[in-house]
Design a protein around this motif. Structure first.
Motif, PDB file in Angstrom:
ATOM      1  N   THR A  79       0.817  -1.216   0.000  1.00 47.63           N
ATOM      2  CA  THR A  79       0.000   0.000   0.000  1.00 47.63           C
ATOM      3  C   THR A  79       0.851   1.267   0.000  1.00 47.63           C
ATOM      4  OG1 THR A  79      -0.101   0.270   2.386  1.00 47.63           O
ATOM      5  CG2 THR A  79      -1.730  -1.203   1.401  1.00 47.63           C
ATOM      6  N   THR A  80       0.216   2.352  -0.366  1.00 44.07           N
ATOM      7  CA  THR A  80       0.860   3.651  -0.364  1.00 44.07           C
ATOM      8  C   THR A  80       1.279   4.032   1.055  1.00 44.07           C
ATOM      9  OG1 THR A  80      -0.704   4.161  -2.096  1.00 44.07           O
ATOM     10  CG2 THR A  80       0.587   5.972  -1.267  1.00 44.07           C
ATOM     11  N   LEU A  81       0.405   3.737   2.014  1.00 41.23           N
ATOM     12  CA  LEU A  81       0.726   4.053   3.404  1.00 41.23           C
ATOM     13  C   LEU A  81       1.972   3.286   3.849  1.00 41.23           C
ATOM     14  CD1 LEU A  81       0.054   5.391   6.099  1.00 41.23           C
ATOM     15  CD2 LEU A  81      -1.424   3.444   6.624  1.00 41.23           C
ATOM     16  N   PHE A 126       4.348   2.209   1.990  1.00 39.85           N
ATOM     17  CA  PHE A 126       5.493   2.826   1.302  1.00 39.85           C
ATOM     18  C   PHE A 126       5.988   4.040   2.088  1.00 39.85           C
ATOM     19  CE2 PHE A 126       7.383   5.593  -1.962  1.00 39.85           C
ATOM     20  CZ  PHE A 126       8.200   4.707  -2.642  1.00 39.85           C
ATOM     21  N   GLN A 127       5.012   4.831   2.559  1.00 37.77           N
ATOM     22  CA  GLN A 127       5.373   6.017   3.335  1.00 37.77           C
ATOM     23  C   GLN A 127       6.059   5.630   4.643  1.00 37.77           C
ATOM     24  OE1 GLN A 127       1.475   7.830   3.507  1.00 37.77           O
ATOM     25  NE2 GLN A 127       1.987   9.240   1.859  1.00 37.77           N
ATOM     26  N   ARG A 154       7.696   2.866   5.367  1.00 38.27           N
ATOM     27  CA  ARG A 154       9.033   2.323   5.136  1.00 38.27           C
ATOM     28  C   ARG A 154      10.014   3.417   4.720  1.00 38.27           C
ATOM     29  NH1 ARG A 154       9.108  -1.175   0.786  1.00 38.27           N
ATOM     30  NH2 ARG A 154       7.003  -0.577   0.174  1.00 38.27           N
ATOM     31  N   THR A 155       9.525   4.367   3.909  1.00 38.99           N
ATOM     32  CA  THR A 155      10.419   5.446   3.472  1.00 38.99           C
ATOM     33  C   THR A 155      10.879   6.271   4.678  1.00 38.99           C
ATOM     34  OG1 THR A 155       9.200   5.544   1.401  1.00 38.99           O
ATOM     35  CG2 THR A 155      10.678   7.363   1.862  1.00 38.99           C
ATOM     36  N   LEU A 197      13.415   4.229   6.585  1.00 36.64           N
ATOM     37  CA  LEU A 197      14.731   4.022   5.975  1.00 36.64           C
ATOM     38  C   LEU A 197      15.497   5.321   5.798  1.00 36.64           C
ATOM     39  CD1 LEU A 197      13.752   1.402   3.278  1.00 36.64           C
ATOM     40  CD2 LEU A 197      15.392   1.042   5.109  1.00 36.64           C
ATOM     41  N   LYS A 219      11.005  13.375   3.497  1.00 41.43           N
ATOM     42  CA  LYS A 219      10.585  14.770   3.508  1.00 41.43           C
ATOM     43  C   LYS A 219      10.726  15.359   2.104  1.00 41.43           C
ATOM     44  CE  LYS A 219      11.189  19.000   6.126  1.00 41.43           C
ATOM     45  NZ  LYS A 219      12.147  19.859   6.813  1.00 41.43           N
ATOM     46  N   ALA A 239      10.547  13.807  -0.622  1.00 41.66           N
ATOM     47  CA  ALA A 239       9.543  13.221  -1.516  1.00 41.66           C
ATOM     48  C   ALA A 239       8.148  13.750  -1.229  1.00 41.66           C
ATOM     49  CB  ALA A 239       9.568  11.701  -1.399  1.00 41.66           C
ATOM     50  N   GLY A 240       8.031  14.661  -0.262  1.00 43.02           N
ATOM     51  CA  GLY A 240       6.731  15.247   0.011  1.00 43.02           C
ATOM     52  C   GLY A 240       5.904  14.490   1.026  1.00 43.02           C
ATOM     53  N   ILE A 241       6.519  13.516   1.694  1.00 42.72           N
ATOM     54  CA  ILE A 241       5.786  12.782   2.725  1.00 42.72           C
ATOM     55  C   ILE A 241       5.762  13.631   3.991  1.00 42.72           C
ATOM     56  CG2 ILE A 241       5.858  10.739   4.221  1.00 42.72           C
ATOM     57  CD1 ILE A 241       7.219   9.294   1.818  1.00 42.72           C
ATOM     58  N   PRO A 256       7.438  20.443   0.612  1.00 35.48           N
ATOM     59  CA  PRO A 256       7.920  19.932  -0.683  1.00 35.48           C
ATOM     60  C   PRO A 256       6.792  19.431  -1.596  1.00 35.48           C
ATOM     61  CG  PRO A 256       9.296  19.103   1.090  1.00 35.48           C
ATOM     62  CD  PRO A 256       8.176  19.851   1.735  1.00 35.48           C
ATOM     63  N   ARG A 257       5.753  18.826  -1.011  1.00 31.02           N
ATOM     64  CA  ARG A 257       4.679  18.287  -1.850  1.00 31.02           C
ATOM     65  C   ARG A 257       4.028  19.386  -2.681  1.00 31.02           C
ATOM     66  NH1 ARG A 257       1.904  13.480  -1.150  1.00 31.02           N
ATOM     67  NH2 ARG A 257       4.017  12.739  -1.155  1.00 31.02           N
ATOM     68  N   TYR A 274      15.834   0.946  -1.352  1.00 25.76           N
ATOM     69  CA  TYR A 274      14.722   0.715  -2.274  1.00 25.76           C
ATOM     70  C   TYR A 274      15.237   0.338  -3.665  1.00 25.76           C
ATOM     71  CZ  TYR A 274      10.892   2.546   0.634  1.00 25.76           C
ATOM     72  OH  TYR A 274       9.943   2.746   1.576  1.00 25.76           O
ATOM     73  N   LEU A 304       9.594   8.035  -6.352  1.00 21.95           N
ATOM     74  CA  LEU A 304       9.651   8.512  -4.962  1.00 21.95           C
ATOM     75  C   LEU A 304       8.781   9.741  -4.720  1.00 21.95           C
ATOM     76  CD1 LEU A 304      11.113   7.636  -2.368  1.00 21.95           C
ATOM     77  CD2 LEU A 304      12.890   9.294  -2.898  1.00 21.95           C
ATOM     78  N   CYS A 305       8.626  10.595  -5.735  1.00 13.56           N
ATOM     79  CA  CYS A 305       7.828  11.805  -5.521  1.00 13.56           C
ATOM     80  C   CYS A 305       6.404  11.653  -6.048  1.00 13.56           C
ATOM     81  CB  CYS A 305       8.498  12.994  -6.194  1.00 13.56           C
ATOM     82  SG  CYS A 305      10.112  13.345  -5.504  1.00 13.56           S
ATOM     83  N   GLY A 346      -5.096   3.744  -2.719  1.00 13.23           N
ATOM     84  CA  GLY A 346      -4.155   3.477  -1.626  1.00 13.23           C
ATOM     85  C   GLY A 346      -3.309   2.237  -1.800  1.00 13.23           C
ATOM     86  N   LEU A 380      -0.419   0.258  -4.040  1.00 14.95           N
ATOM     87  CA  LEU A 380       0.609   0.466  -5.057  1.00 14.95           C
ATOM     88  C   LEU A 380       0.367  -0.459  -6.243  1.00 14.95           C
ATOM     89  CD1 LEU A 380       3.788   0.617  -2.785  1.00 14.95           C
ATOM     90  CD2 LEU A 380       2.646   2.536  -3.896  1.00 14.95           C
TER      91      LEU A 380
END
Lengths: 375, 508
Positions: free
Chosen positions: A230-232, A234-235, A237-238, A241, A247, A249-251, B328-329, B352, B360-361, B372, B374
């Motif tokens: 899921t997208t969540l 991914f967020q 884990r990002t 890591l 930040k 990437a806009g998260i 940034p978003r 990754y 990533l963006c 929601g 991927l």
């Protein structure tokens, strides 16, 4: 042809990565068993007999299997809680406290709701309420720590420990006071029994193993799906890591930190709920013999992977459950199990020892469990 | 054997997992010479020096100092053998004085307390002898970078080094400071010190060295005299093929204003104001280059413009919208492509896969995410397209980004950022540490964006890069923009003066 070749090598890569990931934990267990055996010999026991007792006691009969599953259930939930936090770069030492507040709230809803409403609530409504409130409570408890981290930089290790003190002492206060079982014979700090409609039923007639175990396995699968698909996830884990890249990437890193802690707390809370609703049918002071702390060991041994957590939880459960049989057969004290677990954890945490003993080349990829102060 | 040879490495081989970093390398240093070691990142220069300095141990081969074989197991052994090294990143403690830094690790004490006077006297001796002006009682953190570097050199001489290794010493210096350094280097060699000068800058090599050894892919390609070669030949040896050193850029009218920055001030994490009152604008179809020595506020400026840091004062207008302090978003969605200064810290999640990094963006948008969840197919397809279009050398989209070379890591970022529909590119040190081939490639991509009408803000400490790509050049010094000029109407020397803090009264 080309793509076939690639997918073939991909499968091989995946298998390879699984065997690489599980190699150190497996060798750690093996080494701990050998070292434990030497200790047993040293104190005049028979290691073969002791380990046979351990196996018989944990997997040797239907009843043994059922009891192992019962032990494994809270371990899986709490282990997932800690593992999820690790994935998000957070070290949740507070599973013990989150578990306690979840248990208290679910017990309260379990015994008091019919009294408040003045009528019996059907199980189809009552049981979900018990679960949901307990889970929310665990989530809020850990979410506070997440918010402190996000907005003040307060480190989650310190704050989860502090929240543990608050949770455990408040629980004690409640169980000795307003929530105490008022039946005339009771002298223990415990709640009254929860209503039948608040109980998770056993799977099989005559065995104690309940549907909570199945729920634990499903939850493990769900967490794996959440994290990887899921997208969540991914967020999460990002952020875990590389929070700087997150930040960039806009998260919204603060939001994810709070959310990760809250989710972790919800899982820990669920461990408490299931113990109350599926096994004890009440909350009793000291019912959790360190599930929240063992959970850290389980998450480490399981390399924070949901499947690894399930396997590690079952291993820990089997050791706890088989210990009595081992003691009966060889007079080895049950404490030996704690020693074995400590050895396993030591070898997993200081994996350089294992890599040195078995001459495994390090890949240079270290698991970072928690970041420094401030984040 | 020539008795003038003070240091010789014979048949050095060093294998790292997956890389043959040094392959049968022979290298010698004569007394009193400046021997340049030239090569791209990853050519094996640093490995060779680390072997000589005792940070690694060779698998094969021998090192001789003054004709005698030496076993160097640690920096202590190499210091004992008279070898000193000045690292690219200074090993100084900013809050200590020069004298304290110089004696660090070899403290002189008198009755249990530090004997600063004796050390200061010795430093003054060294200063006089070699023409290295440093004040022993100055606090290192308060000195300019060029002087800090002198302190490092004094440190090696204080330990009686006769062989000094300088690792990329000019990376942090203004052109004028670099000139000073070259003078010091010649003074040192005149007094019998021998110098190994590691660099990848061709002009400097030709200007200062007595001999030049070029390394590529772990091997020594050739050793030449500066009088018998030129930049193009050296570049060819470094890269192994013909290199175009200039960027092909056609004249083009700039379009409307895309980014406008007004009186922007920014504080860094120590709460020091590192950008004061900066104003400028960038128009579509032009490259505005921001020149300046590293550490003059460029990092904070780019962070403030990309949403990574809150400005304390001023206004940023992007595409007609006030975006001051926006995250940034918002910046990405307004049309910003950001090639960050530190690719491993901000630009990539090394663990990754290439495919995940390339989204990533955008991971949260259609088609990469639906309700929601991927979409691995979309991620995979997107990655394959970009790998082809931007010539990223990777075995597959599923390899983790950490396994790629620096140049290919940067290409992953460039591909991700420049493939989106953007109006503004902010590129901060886009080619730092890359090989010549990747630099060429990235420069051309940046010019392609400009030709398409995109506004480009290029921040770089490499003056050559700024001059090759920019239409206009702004010079940043101590947090302020001291000059903005047309790129065609200025010279390296003029820019160098501004970078060193000269005032811009002469600017048009």
């Amino acid at each position: 042809m080309q793509s076939e070749k690639q997918s073939g090598s991909l499968t091989r890569q995946i298998l390879q990565s699984i065997s690489e990931a599980s190699l150190v934990p497996f060798l750690a267990i093996l080494t701990a068993v050998i070292v434990g055996g030497i200790v047993i010999l040293f104190v005049g026991g028979d290691p073969i007999l002791a380990y046979r007792g351990l196996l018989q006691g944990s997997f040797g009969s239907t009843k043994a299997l059922s009891e192992t599953a019962i032990w494994a259930t809270p371990y899986i939930f709490a282990g997932l809680a800690v593992a999820l936090a690790f994935k998000g770069g957070l070290f949740n030492i507070g599973a013990e406290g989150q578990l306690a507040v979840g248990a208290v709230v679910s017990a309260l809803i379990g015994y008091a709701l019919p009294e408040w409403l003045g009528f019996d609530v059907p199980a189809i409504i009552h049981l979900p309420l018990v679960v949901v409130f307990g889970v929310i409570m665990g989530g809020v408890w850990a979410g506070i720590v997440g918010a402190l981290k996000a907005y003040t930089g307060g480190h989650e290790v310190i704050n989860t420990i502090m929240m543990n003190y608050i949770a455990l002492n408040t629980t004690s206060f409640l169980l000795n006071g307003v929530m105490k079982d008022r039946s005339p014979t009771n002298v223990i700090a415990r709640t009254p029994l929860i209503a039948d409609s608040a109980r998770i039923p056993p799977i099989f007639e005559g065995l104690r193993v309940h549907w909570g175990f199945v729920l634990a396995l499903l939850t493990a699968f769900f967490i794996w799906w959440l994290l990887t698909k899921t997208t969540l996830g991914f967020q999460i884990r990002t952020v875990g890591l590389n929070p700087d890249a997150a930040k960039y990437a806009g998260i919204n890193v603060k939001r994810i930190v709070i959310l990760t802690m809250a989710l972790s707390g919800m899982l820990a809370g669920l461990a408490g709920v299931i113990e109350v609703s599926g096994l004890n049918y009440r909350h009793e002071l000291g019912f959790s013999i360190g599930y929240g702390y063992d959970a850290i060991a389980i998450a480490l041994l399981g390399k924070s992977h949901p499947l690894g957590v399930v396997l590690a939880a079952i291993l820990f459960a089997a050791m706890r459950n088989g210990a009595t049989r081992m003691q009966f057969l060889t007079q080895m004290p049950v404490d030996l199990i704690s020693m074995l677990q400590a050895f396993i954890l030591l070898f997993v945490a200081a994996d350089a020892i294992i890599r040195y003993i078995y001459r495994i080349k390090s890949k240079g990829e270290r698991v970072v469990l928690t970041r420094g102060w401030g984040g | 054997m020539n008795e003038n040879i003070v240091l010789e490495a014979k048949g050095i081989t060093k294998q790292f997992p997956g890389v043959l970093a040094n392959d049968n390398v022979n290298f010698d240093l004569r007394k009193g010479e400046i021997h340049a070691l030239l090569g791209e990142n990853g050519a094996g220069k640093s490995t060779l020096m680390n072997l000589i300095y005792g940070l690694h141990h060779p698998d094969n081969g021998e090192i001789f100092v003054n004709g005698k074989p030496v076993a160097i197991h640690s920096p202590n052994d190499s210091i004992a053998a008279g070898i000193g090294m000045v690292h690219q990143h200074f090993m100084l403690i900013p809050v200590f004085t020069v004298a304290e830094n110089v004696m660090l690790g070899d403290e002189v004490t008198k009755r249990g307390s530090l004997d600063r006077a004796t050390v200061a006297a010795k430093i003054n001796d060294i200063s006089r002898q070699y023409g290295l002006d440093v004040a022993p009682n100055a606090i290192v953190g308060e000195l300019p970078v060029g002087i800090q570097q002198r302190v490092e050199i004094v440190k090696t001489l204080y330990r009686n080094a006769e062989i000094v290794i300088l690792d990329e010493p000019t990376a942090v210096l203004t052109p004028q400071e670099a000139e000073d350094l070259f003078r010091i280097m010649r003074d040192l060699t005149a007094r019998g010190v021998s110098i190994i000068f590691i660099t990848h800058k061709l002009k400097e090599v030709l200007a200062v060295s007595d001999r030049i050894t070029v390394m590529r892919a772990g091997r020594v390609i050739n050793t030449v005299n500066p009088g018998e070669t030129n930049e193009a030949e050296l570049a060819n040896m470094m890269v192994g093929r013909q290199v175009i050193l200039t960027v092909d850029k056609k004249d083009r009218e700039a379009e409307g204003e895309v980014l406008n920055v007004e009186e922007l001030s920014v504080r860094d994490q120590r709460d020091l104001e590192t950008v004061h009152n900066v104003s400028f604008s960038v128009r579509g179809g032009e490259v505005l280059g921001i020149a300046g020595v590293q550490g003059n506020g460029q990092t904070e400026l780019s962070e403030a413009l990309t949403g990574l840091r809150h400005p304390t004062h001023g206004k940023v207008v992007f595409d007609g919208k006030d975006v001051t302090g926006k995250p940034p978003r918002v910046m990405t969605e307004t049309g910003l492509a950001h090639i960050p200064e530190d690719r491993q810290r901000h630009g990539l999640v090394l663990a990754y896969t290439v495919a995940d990094n390339m989204a990533l963006c955008d991971y949260y948008r259609f088609p990469f995410s639906q309700r929601g969840v991927l979409q691995p197919k979309a991620l995979d397809e997107h990655a394959r397209q970009l790998i082809n279009a931007f010539d990223v050398r990777t075995p597959s989209p599923f390899v983790s980004a950490g396994k790629l070379s620096g140049g290919n890591q940067q290409k992953v970022i460039v591909a991700r950022e420049l493939s989106r529909a953007v109006k503004l590119v902010i590129a901060n040190q886009p080619t730092r540490g890359l090989d010549v081939g990747s630099i060429e490639y990235i420069h051309n991509e940046i010019i392609k964006m400009r030709d398409r009408g995109v506004a480009v803000l290029l921040i770089s400490a490499e003056l050559d890069e700024i001059m090759a790509l920019s239409d206009r050049i702004a010079v940043m010094y101590r947090g302020e923009i001291v000059a903005v000029v047309d790129a065609k109407q200025t010279t390296r020397e003029q820019l160098g003066l501004w970078m060193a803090g000269a005032h811009a009264e002469t600017a048009q």
